[in-house]
Design an enzyme around this catalytic site. Sequence first.
Site, PDB file in Angstrom:
ATOM      1  N   HIS A  94       0.089   3.960   5.079  1.00  0.00           N
ATOM      2  CA  HIS A  94       1.411   3.977   4.463  1.00  0.00           C
ATOM      3  C   HIS A  94       1.563   5.092   3.439  1.00  0.00           C
ATOM      4  O   HIS A  94       2.671   5.584   3.222  1.00  0.00           O
ATOM      5  CB  HIS A  94       1.713   2.628   3.807  1.00  0.00           C
ATOM      6  CG  HIS A  94       2.164   1.606   4.793  1.00  0.00           C
ATOM      7  ND1 HIS A  94       1.282   0.878   5.542  1.00  0.00           N
ATOM      8  CD2 HIS A  94       3.396   1.201   5.179  1.00  0.00           C
ATOM      9  CE1 HIS A  94       1.946   0.062   6.336  1.00  0.00           C
ATOM     10  NE2 HIS A  94       3.240   0.241   6.147  1.00  0.00           N
ATOM     11  N   GLY A  95       0.487   5.454   2.777  1.00  0.00           N
ATOM     12  CA  GLY A  95       0.637   6.517   1.792  1.00  0.00           C
ATOM     13  C   GLY A  95      -0.685   6.896   1.170  1.00  0.00           C
ATOM     14  O   GLY A  95      -1.608   6.088   1.096  1.00  0.00           O
TER      15      GLY A  95
END
Lengths: 497, 479
Positions: free
Chosen positions: A331-332
Amino acid sequence: MLFNSIDFILFFPIVAIIYYLIPNKFRYIWLLVCSYYFYMCWNAKYALLLLFSTAVTYVVSLLLEKIENSDYALEKKIRRKKLTMVFGLAVNLVLLGYFKYFNFFTGTINKVLEKISMEMVIPQYDILLPVGISFFVFQALSYTIDVYRKEIYAEKNFFKYALFVSFFSQLVAGPIERSKNLLKQINERHRLEYKAVWTGLLLMLWGFFLKLVLADRIAIVVNEVYGSPENYPGVYIVVATVLFAFQIYCDFNGYTMIARGAAGIMGFQLMENFDAPYYAGTVSEFWRRWHISLTSWFRDYLYIPLGGNRKGKIRKYLNILTVFGLSGLWHGASWTYVIWGLLNGFYQVVGDLLKPARDFVVEKCGIKRELFSHKFLKWFTTFVFVDFAWLFFRAEGLGHAKLLIKQLFHFNPWILFDGSLYQLGLAEKNFQFMIGMLLVLFAVDYCKYKKLDIIEKIYKQGVWLQAVVFAILFWVIIIFGIYGVEYEASQFIYFQF
Amino acid sequence: MKQVSSFISSFSKYKKCFLMVVFTFVFCVIIERVLCFFLVSDVLGNGSSWERALFHEFYEQEEIDNLFLGSSHVFYNVIPEQLDEINGEKNFNLTTGVQPYNGSYYLLKEADRKFDLSHVYLEMYYAVPVYHADYNELSVLTRNWDILYQMPFSYNKFAYMCEMSDKEYYSMTFFETRRFADDIFDLESIKNNVTIKTGENYKQHRFVSYDNGEQEFYARKGYFYTEAEYEGDVFGTSTGGFVPFEENPIGDMPEQYLRKIIEYCQKNDIEITLFTSPMPDYGLFGMGNYDVYVEKVNEIAGEYGISYYDFNLCNTEYLELLDTSYFCDGEHMNVAGAEKFTSVLGTVMQAEKNSALPEDMFYETYQEKIAAIGNRILGLQYYVVNDSEKIAQIEKELDDFDAEKERLYAMHLISTGEVQTEYRISKIPEGQKEKTVMQDWSEQIYFAVPKEENGTIYIEIKIGNEIKTISPIYYSKME
């Protein structure tokens, strides 16, 4: 080009109309051109990256099939296939690693070096994250693995394969499609059908409603509180975090709905990505209902190959934590995402460990599992756990997350009743409208949870009633949507992944 | 037979689709109309009630020969009926508040579509391009929307909407209700709209002044008037400083539309004349380089071989409007001023046709005019001082000024030459009846009032033995 921009409102009808006007044999070319144009509107140079990833996986897949059909000895065949696949996966993962994680890892190493008083500093670069890279790389990886596993044949037509990787409606934020589903449809002939267009338009309208009316409205409150948690302690953070759970749901589900609707109008059926996730009774159930295309990707291409639940409890728990830790990282490039992922994995491990105890309590207390009160309690507790994890997801760094948690421990429940919440960017009526619209969302999701197909129900009604639904949705979006002169077209949260 | 049955079967196949499109369109229109009725306020703010009356009359006209386009400096200052008598033609002011040039362009096309225009007079108020340098500014869009409300749907209107702004602003341009989305929860506003729209004045397209009560009226043919006179002998202005013109005083976008207007007229055999309505001189003089603007407009006019008359440069022997009694405020004329100006304008219009314009009627430059009017007081600037360094400095000089509790005002006399002046400054705080003198005939140009007070300030200026006043200044509590 954002879905919630005037460019897309003009772009999509042109694409769809021409798509149906041209002969079937040219349609995939047309969609490919449009998809690359769509991507290049964001950054023309990075289209080369997309093309490179596509070319590598295309060639690798053809090689895999060629090796498979060769006369090599079995052992040699397996070794060559493995090497070829690893090459294909490595090239894509290096791309992803460089563009998304290089600064994250070097930054972390630099911090460690600083802690141990070493003067060495690894240089960092100003790298612009290519939008949707995690999505198209994962889609390309799954295709390569599927060919390796002989679950599908390698696509011979480069342009069709390129369209599979770059199809504009799901290119930048999913759903992460499987070749078995999307690639197959690219090879099919799609006729202009009333029901497909009708359903697609309704899905798109619902997606715009979720994004513009709900997600971006909720974002005003969430941004205000998360922007200065020192000014908004205790219940403010609780309210903002609860609202964030719905913001991200409406934002991401809104995008998915528009993507599915747009594809549906052109005759493509993209996979469902959400299935009333906040009606989940356990965290593992939540993950079966949330971002289904990613969860199932990790299940099929990581969890099961790691041994899944077949190699004992400890290995199973380790696998769960690995998968969710990596899912967080997907996701990041930030430790907060990793913590968020691990927390979700941890919930599931603990949930599994405590299952016998929970079953014992339920049995001994004579609690009927089918009662609404029992279900409600499960929904509620699951939501609380999932929502606490969202705090890390939304935090802008570890320091910010620590501050948010510290600020949580303030006792100020009266702010729920004294009008303080109306000072967070949404005036009283606007705030109440937001709550009202969230109730509509709950109702729609409840129908989904109960397997009631609302779209089909509306479709079976008279044409005039269908038209009323369209007209009302349209005007609610026009009037109540957060967009236009006063607001910048806000990106979908999942674009950054 | 086979073809017929095939046609029938294909029709029934698409019947549902056809009905769906029609029903959705009809329901969307119904909802839009209902929302418009409750939400859209096309008569409040920016004097839109006047625009409603104006446009209704415009579309009712049978004939228009001379069309005036431009800002409030036309609808206050030019009386079409007086011009009708002078030139025996049909004159009409299709002018709106700070009318942007893109608005003027589409109004010109709208008028040309409906009437056989022979002459267009485009007014060139210098602040229009200054205010409207960026057409995406909400203030400019609002001015354009005021026009849109009154235009019936046509291709011209659609083109106007498309060109009005960047596409990011289309939602507000194409959906009137979107502009009022914030009012959807404001029951008072909705109630107010319903009251107005169900009233006889609205139905009859009558002008009602919501701001100035019975002070302002709509006459006919786009003339809007008041008999009120400016309260004071000298113009007062609260501006802190006048901004001189930049290199291109018109700006790229306004210039582009100005050229389009001229080219449209020339292409369609409509004569066009540019003119600037006269204004009090304090602003033009205060700016310091008004001639830059005059030069630029003259340059464009010269390029197209058309005339430009700036009545601010008119010889006072032909048009003398130096007295405040010709104006109703610091910019616009009252009936007395408008009658005087219209008479001169009519004469110029006639003279232009006969090529009989007196050579000395207009000065070449504004500087020449200022030199000709001699030593005069043009106005008084008064403004709140916000510069903290300046405030600290004045606090040391003024014995009874307390920067913590009071706000500081400064004055600056705008005059064409050196003048010795003294000021008497009084105030009436809210709730009191008597004036309190704060400064009694002194050259001091700073004075202060409490930050926590509302009230009215009166400034008197002594020049020699003459005492002059400016209009009262209202002040209110500082936030």
